[in-house]
Design a protein around this motif. Structure first.
Motif, PDB file in Angstrom:
ATOM      1  N   LYS A 137      29.863 108.521 -15.438  1.00  0.00           N
ATOM      2  CA  LYS A 137      29.137 107.880 -14.346  1.00  0.00           C
ATOM      3  C   LYS A 137      28.117 106.903 -14.912  1.00  0.00           C
ATOM      4  N   PHE A 138      27.443 107.311 -15.995  1.00  0.00           N
ATOM      5  CA  PHE A 138      26.481 106.434 -16.655  1.00  0.00           C
ATOM      6  C   PHE A 138      27.182 105.386 -17.516  1.00  0.00           C
ATOM      7  N   ALA A 139      28.155 105.821 -18.312  1.00  0.00           N
ATOM      8  CA  ALA A 139      28.802 104.936 -19.286  1.00  0.00           C
ATOM      9  C   ALA A 139      29.550 103.785 -18.623  1.00  0.00           C
ATOM     10  N   CYS A 140      30.138 104.031 -17.446  1.00  0.00           N
ATOM     11  CA  CYS A 140      30.956 103.010 -16.780  1.00  0.00           C
ATOM     12  C   CYS A 140      30.162 102.169 -15.775  1.00  0.00           C
ATOM     13  N   LYS A 141      28.851 102.410 -15.698  1.00  0.00           N
ATOM     14  CA  LYS A 141      28.010 101.624 -14.816  1.00  0.00           C
ATOM     15  C   LYS A 141      27.922 100.192 -15.354  1.00  0.00           C
ATOM     16  N   PRO A 142      27.944  99.175 -14.483  1.00  0.00           N
ATOM     17  CA  PRO A 142      27.852  97.783 -14.958  1.00  0.00           C
ATOM     18  C   PRO A 142      26.583  97.527 -15.762  1.00  0.00           C
ATOM     19  N   SER A 143      26.704  96.713 -16.794  1.00  0.00           N
ATOM     20  CA  SER A 143      25.555  96.301 -17.602  1.00  0.00           C
ATOM     21  C   SER A 143      25.918  94.988 -18.275  1.00  0.00           C
ATOM     22  N   HIS A 144      25.016  94.427 -19.062  1.00  0.00           N
ATOM     23  CA  HIS A 144      25.253  93.126 -19.695  1.00  0.00           C
ATOM     24  C   HIS A 144      26.472  93.178 -20.627  1.00  0.00           C
ATOM     25  N   VAL A 145      27.281  92.127 -20.566  1.00  0.00           N
ATOM     26  CA  VAL A 145      28.436  92.008 -21.460  1.00  0.00           C
ATOM     27  C   VAL A 145      27.985  91.311 -22.741  1.00  0.00           C
ATOM     28  N   VAL A 146      28.354  91.904 -23.880  1.00  0.00           N
ATOM     29  CA  VAL A 146      27.946  91.350 -25.171  1.00  0.00           C
ATOM     30  C   VAL A 146      29.154  91.229 -26.098  1.00  0.00           C
ATOM     31  N   GLN A 147      28.992  90.394 -27.097  1.00  0.00           N
ATOM     32  CA  GLN A 147      29.997  90.270 -28.165  1.00  0.00           C
ATOM     33  C   GLN A 147      29.312  90.559 -29.492  1.00  0.00           C
ATOM     34  N   ILE A 148      29.945  91.384 -30.305  1.00  0.00           N
ATOM     35  CA  ILE A 148      29.399  91.674 -31.628  1.00  0.00           C
ATOM     36  C   ILE A 148      29.699  90.494 -32.545  1.00  0.00           C
ATOM     37  N   ILE A 149      28.687  89.971 -33.200  1.00  0.00           N
ATOM     38  CA  ILE A 149      28.858  88.741 -33.991  1.00  0.00           C
ATOM     39  C   ILE A 149      28.657  88.966 -35.489  1.00  0.00           C
ATOM     40  N   GLU A 150      28.393  90.216 -35.877  1.00  0.00           N
ATOM     41  CA  GLU A 150      28.178  90.500 -37.300  1.00  0.00           C
ATOM     42  C   GLU A 150      28.582  91.932 -37.599  1.00  0.00           C
ATOM     43  N   GLY A 155      33.449  90.353 -33.177  1.00  0.00           N
ATOM     44  CA  GLY A 155      34.425  89.868 -32.193  1.00  0.00           C
ATOM     45  C   GLY A 155      34.652  90.824 -31.039  1.00  0.00           C
ATOM     46  N   VAL A 156      34.310  92.100 -31.210  1.00  0.00           N
ATOM     47  CA  VAL A 156      34.513  93.085 -30.144  1.00  0.00           C
ATOM     48  C   VAL A 156      33.578  92.776 -28.979  1.00  0.00           C
ATOM     49  N   VAL A 157      34.128  92.853 -27.765  1.00  0.00           N
ATOM     50  CA  VAL A 157      33.355  92.599 -26.540  1.00  0.00           C
ATOM     51  C   VAL A 157      33.216  93.902 -25.759  1.00  0.00           C
ATOM     52  N   GLY A 158      32.021  94.181 -25.281  1.00  0.00           N
ATOM     53  CA  GLY A 158      31.797  95.383 -24.484  1.00  0.00           C
ATOM     54  C   GLY A 158      30.529  95.269 -23.674  1.00  0.00           C
ATOM     55  N   ARG A 159      30.062  96.391 -23.177  1.00  0.00           N
ATOM     56  CA  ARG A 159      28.846  96.419 -22.361  1.00  0.00           C
ATOM     57  C   ARG A 159      27.741  97.145 -23.115  1.00  0.00           C
ATOM     58  N   ILE A 160      26.530  96.599 -23.020  1.00  0.00           N
ATOM     59  CA  ILE A 160      25.406  97.150 -23.759  1.00  0.00           C
ATOM     60  C   ILE A 160      24.812  98.349 -23.016  1.00  0.00           C
ATOM     61  N   TYR A 191      24.682  87.954 -26.155  1.00  0.00           N
ATOM     62  CA  TYR A 191      24.843  88.218 -24.730  1.00  0.00           C
ATOM     63  C   TYR A 191      25.665  87.094 -24.116  1.00  0.00           C
ATOM     64  N   LEU A 192      26.732  87.452 -23.404  1.00  0.00           N
ATOM     65  CA  LEU A 192      27.660  86.459 -22.853  1.00  0.00           C
ATOM     66  C   LEU A 192      27.272  86.056 -21.437  1.00  0.00           C
ATOM     67  N   SER A 193      27.382  84.768 -21.169  1.00  0.00           N
ATOM     68  CA  SER A 193      27.147  84.259 -19.818  1.00  0.00           C
ATOM     69  C   SER A 193      28.401  84.486 -18.972  1.00  0.00           C
ATOM     70  N   ASP A 194      28.270  84.338 -17.654  1.00  0.00           N
ATOM     71  CA  ASP A 194      29.428  84.477 -16.764  1.00  0.00           C
ATOM     72  C   ASP A 194      30.515  83.473 -17.138  1.00  0.00           C
ATOM     73  N   MET A 195      30.103  82.272 -17.542  1.00  0.00           N
ATOM     74  CA  MET A 195      31.071  81.237 -17.927  1.00  0.00           C
ATOM     75  C   MET A 195      31.857  81.667 -19.166  1.00  0.00           C
ATOM     76  N   GLU A 196      31.181  82.271 -20.131  1.00  0.00           N
ATOM     77  CA  GLU A 196      31.850  82.717 -21.350  1.00  0.00           C
ATOM     78  C   GLU A 196      32.785  83.892 -21.068  1.00  0.00           C
ATOM     79  N   ILE A 197      32.368  84.800 -20.185  1.00  0.00           N
ATOM     80  CA  ILE A 197      33.213  85.934 -19.809  1.00  0.00           C
ATOM     81  C   ILE A 197      34.479  85.438 -19.128  1.00  0.00           C
ATOM     82  N   ASN A 198      34.324  84.472 -18.216  1.00  0.00           N
ATOM     83  CA  ASN A 198      35.488  83.913 -17.515  1.00  0.00           C
ATOM     84  C   ASN A 198      36.418  83.184 -18.467  1.00  0.00           C
TER      85      ASN A 198
END
Length: 212
Positions: A137-150, A155-160, A191-198
């Motif tokens: 319930k907590f883990a799947c709650k919406p949050s900011h989408v991020v990409q690991i850069i180092e 390259g992995v994309v997930g939620r913070i 942190y990815l913007s909506d444009m980058e996610i799309n």
């Protein structure tokens, strides 16, 4: 909307599963794949964890006993399930979707090519930084989408998420499971913007392998 004759990655639940039943299911898929040859796309994936199985032995065991990931078309999987008793315990995972009138209807859950690639990457080998979160319930709650850069997961994309004070990147799969990479420094994240996610979604659709 699910296109029935296009390949997708399907998280599938195994009813009343156990280690022996999961192993048998993988074996059955391998037999079916050999039998059908090149005429049908049929791949499976089961994430494994290196754990202690006895006082003196370490071995690989599934992270999740009741799930298997299958790459095929919905049409072929339905046919296989209906024609072979061995596959009867398999269940598609459903998730809520909403139409233009904001009316809810359930759809079969699929994973995007990018998400499946990231999921396989973080669960394919032993790593003490990977955990499966129990509070879905907590883990799947919406949050900011991020990409690991180092680092090793670049390259992995997930939620913070913050879990026990640690910064984590979570890959929620519907509301069924949530593998997480724990203790990621903020400097390793973008942190990815909506444009980058799309943009990621559009690139995924161009592959014509799975729906997002």
């Amino acid at each position: 909307m699910l296109i029935e004759n296009e390949p997708h990655w399907f998280p599938m639940r195994i009813r009343y599963s156990s280690l022996s039943r999961l192993e048998k299911m993988v074996e059955n898929f391998e037999k079916e794949k050999k039998k059908l040859g090149q005429s049908v796309l049929l791949e499976t994936y089961v994430p494994l964890n290196f754990i202690k199985v006895s006082m003196t032995k370490m071995d690989f065991a599934p992270y999740l006993l009741n799930y298997i990931f299958v790459h095929s078309t919905f049409k072929d999987l339905v046919e296989i399930k209906h024609s072979r008793e061995d596959f009867e315990p398999l269940r598609f995972v459903m998730h809520p979707a909403y139409d233009e009138k904001d009316e809810r209807h359930d759809e079969v859950l699929t994973m995007s090519d990018k998400m499946m690639s990231d999921y396989m990457r973080i669960t394919a080998e032993e790593n003490d930084k990977i955990v499966f979160l129990k509070d879905l319930k907590f883990a799947c709650k919406p949050s900011h989408v991020v990409q690991i850069i180092e680092g090793e997961f670049t390259g992995v994309v997930g939620r913070i998420k913050r879990i026990g004070g640690a910064r984590c990147v979570v890959l929620p799969i519907g509301k069924e499971m949530a593998p997480a990479i724990i203790d990621i420094p903020n400097s390793h994240l973008r942190y990815l913007s909506d444009m980058e996610i799309n943009k990621i979604k559009e690139e995924d659709k161009k592959n014509k392998k799975v729906e997002i």
